[in-house]
Design a protein around this motif. Sequence first.
Motif, short mmCIF file in Angstrom:
data_model
loop_
_atom_site.label_atom_id
_atom_site.label_comp_id
_atom_site.label_asym_id
_atom_site.label_seq_id
_atom_site.Cartn_x
_atom_site.Cartn_y
_atom_site.Cartn_z
N THR B 87 0.86 -1.18 0.00
CA THR B 87 0.00 0.00 0.00
C THR B 87 0.90 1.24 0.00
OG1 THR B 87 0.10 0.07 2.40
CG2 THR B 87 -1.72 -1.21 1.43
N THR B 88 0.31 2.42 -0.05
CA THR B 88 1.13 3.65 0.02
C THR B 88 1.87 3.70 1.35
OG1 THR B 88 -0.81 4.63 -1.06
CG2 THR B 88 0.98 6.12 -0.45
N LYS B 89 1.17 3.27 2.41
CA LYS B 89 1.78 3.25 3.75
C LYS B 89 3.01 2.33 3.74
CE LYS B 89 0.40 2.02 8.53
NZ LYS B 89 -0.74 1.57 9.39
N GLY B 90 2.87 1.19 3.07
CA GLY B 90 3.99 0.25 2.99
C GLY B 90 5.12 0.80 2.14
N THR B 91 4.78 1.38 1.02
CA THR B 91 5.82 1.93 0.13
C THR B 91 6.58 3.06 0.81
OG1 THR B 91 4.22 1.50 -1.63
CG2 THR B 91 6.17 2.79 -2.23
N ASP B 92 5.89 3.77 1.72
CA ASP B 92 6.53 4.89 2.44
C ASP B 92 7.65 4.42 3.36
OD1 ASP B 92 5.78 7.40 1.77
OD2 ASP B 92 4.83 7.87 3.70
N LEU B 93 7.80 3.10 3.48
CA LEU B 93 8.87 2.57 4.34
C LEU B 93 10.21 2.51 3.60
CD1 LEU B 93 7.05 -0.32 6.21
CD2 LEU B 93 8.27 1.56 7.30
N LYS B 94 10.19 2.84 2.33
CA LYS B 94 11.44 2.70 1.55
C LYS B 94 12.60 3.49 2.14
CE LYS B 94 13.38 2.56 -3.16
NZ LYS B 94 14.67 2.26 -2.55
N PRO B 95 12.39 4.76 2.55
CA PRO B 95 13.54 5.48 3.14
C PRO B 95 14.10 4.79 4.39
CG PRO B 95 11.70 6.97 2.71
CD PRO B 95 11.18 5.59 2.48
N VAL B 96 13.20 4.18 5.17
CA VAL B 96 13.67 3.46 6.37
C VAL B 96 14.55 2.29 5.93
CG1 VAL B 96 12.95 2.06 8.38
CG2 VAL B 96 11.58 4.04 7.69
N MET B 97 14.06 1.55 4.96
CA MET B 97 14.80 0.37 4.48
C MET B 97 16.15 0.79 3.90
SD MET B 97 12.93 -2.15 5.12
CE MET B 97 11.32 -2.86 5.18
N ASP B 98 16.15 1.88 3.14
CA ASP B 98 17.40 2.33 2.52
C ASP B 98 18.42 2.69 3.59
OD1 ASP B 98 16.25 1.92 0.08
OD2 ASP B 98 15.75 4.03 -0.28
N GLU B 99 17.96 3.37 4.66
CA GLU B 99 18.90 3.76 5.73
C GLU B 99 19.43 2.50 6.45
OE1 GLU B 99 20.30 6.41 6.42
OE2 GLU B 99 19.11 7.91 5.35
N ILE B 100 18.55 1.54 6.65
CA ILE B 100 18.97 0.31 7.34
C ILE B 100 20.00 -0.43 6.49
CG2 ILE B 100 18.16 -2.01 7.98
CD1 ILE B 100 15.61 -0.70 9.03
N LYS B 101 19.79 -0.43 5.18
CA LYS B 101 20.74 -1.13 4.30
C LYS B 101 22.09 -0.44 4.29
CE LYS B 101 17.52 -3.08 1.06
NZ LYS B 101 17.07 -3.11 -0.34
N SER B 102 22.06 0.93 4.23
CA SER B 102 23.38 1.59 4.14
C SER B 102 24.13 1.43 5.47
CB SER B 102 23.25 3.05 3.73
OG SER B 102 22.40 3.73 4.56
N TRP B 103 23.39 1.44 6.59
CA TRP B 103 24.06 1.19 7.87
C TRP B 103 24.63 -0.23 7.89
CZ3 TRP B 103 23.67 -2.08 12.12
CH2 TRP B 103 24.41 -1.68 13.24
N GLY B 104 23.82 -1.18 7.43
CA GLY B 104 24.27 -2.58 7.42
C GLY B 104 25.49 -2.77 6.54
N GLU B 105 25.49 -2.13 5.36
CA GLU B 105 26.63 -2.23 4.45
C GLU B 105 27.90 -1.73 5.13
OE1 GLU B 105 27.50 -3.29 1.38
OE2 GLU B 105 25.59 -4.31 1.50
N LYS B 106 27.75 -0.61 5.87
CA LYS B 106 28.93 0.04 6.47
C LYS B 106 29.42 -0.72 7.70
CE LYS B 106 30.36 4.54 8.37
NZ LYS B 106 29.87 5.89 8.77
N TRP B 107 28.49 -1.21 8.49
CA TRP B 107 28.90 -1.67 9.83
C TRP B 107 28.77 -3.16 10.08
CZ3 TRP B 107 31.59 1.46 12.81
CH2 TRP B 107 31.43 2.85 12.68
N VAL B 108 27.95 -3.86 9.34
CA VAL B 108 27.69 -5.26 9.74
C VAL B 108 28.66 -6.20 9.04
CG1 VAL B 108 26.02 -7.17 9.65
CG2 VAL B 108 25.26 -4.86 10.21
N ASP B 109 29.33 -6.99 9.87
CA ASP B 109 30.25 -8.00 9.36
C ASP B 109 29.50 -9.33 9.49
OD1 ASP B 109 32.08 -9.87 8.84
OD2 ASP B 109 33.55 -9.25 10.37
N VAL B 110 29.24 -9.96 8.37
CA VAL B 110 28.36 -11.15 8.36
C VAL B 110 28.94 -12.25 9.22
CG1 VAL B 110 27.25 -12.86 6.87
CG2 VAL B 110 27.49 -10.51 6.11
N GLN B 111 30.23 -12.27 9.39
CA GLN B 111 30.84 -13.36 10.19
C GLN B 111 30.61 -13.13 11.69
OE1 GLN B 111 32.28 -12.69 7.22
NE2 GLN B 111 31.70 -14.77 6.66
N GLU B 112 30.14 -11.93 12.09
CA GLU B 112 29.98 -11.62 13.53
C GLU B 112 29.16 -12.68 14.27
OE1 GLU B 112 29.84 -6.76 13.89
OE2 GLU B 112 28.00 -7.91 14.11
#
Lengths: 112, 112
Positions: B87-112
């Motif tokens: 829905t529009t409400k669901g699609t509005d979550l994209k900025p949240v997802m994008d921020e979570i992904k860029s944080w994950g890319e920068k900080w999360v080490d999968v082997q942790e």
Amino acid sequence: METCESRKFTLCPKFEKTFEILGKKWNGLILDVLIEDGPQRFVELAGKVPEVSDRVLVERLKELEEKGLVDRTVSNEEKNRVEYSLTTKGTDLKPVMDEIKSWGEKWVDVQE
Amino acid sequence: METCESRKFTLCPKFEKTFEILGKKWNGLILDVLIEDGPQRFVELAGKVPEVSDRVLVERLKELEEKGLVDRTVSNEEKNRVEYSLTTKGTDLKPVMDEIKSWGEKWVDVQE
């Protein structure tokens, strides 16, 4: 570190890991208090996340420390003065928190 | 709707509610597939979030529908063709997802 673009259609473990940290009950709220109000003593934190028990709060802080998001410092002057603060990794979550809040402001009806 | 500013030092229920939705295991990943790849049939979704069981996926989709984030549409032409979309409400979550992904890319080490 392997980036996610190369594995577009199987979901990215980094993304899952980030969600695991943020999604665990209380972690989001604890991080938000530290982002908004800076370093906190245990009793201050407990006061701002009132529904969480002290036992669970201790557990979560330990996990956040292990994940490198929170620092626990014992003051030299006052022996039993312990303070929790965010590391750079933890502080870097602020944009995530801000986006979650603005989405929540717009879409979440507390009576739901 | 009461905004959160008026209750700065007790944490905002809207924020907690948002975390409850996003933090629930699999919800973030399901929403991300729908954001990234658009409407999906059940079998497509199940293929992109392989570790989740069909039973749990059905449950989560139902909850996301109840929360107004996902639409379930049955095609008129092909009777048993069911599609899930945001829905529009669901699609509005994209900025949240994008921020979570860029944080994950920068900080999360999968082997942790």
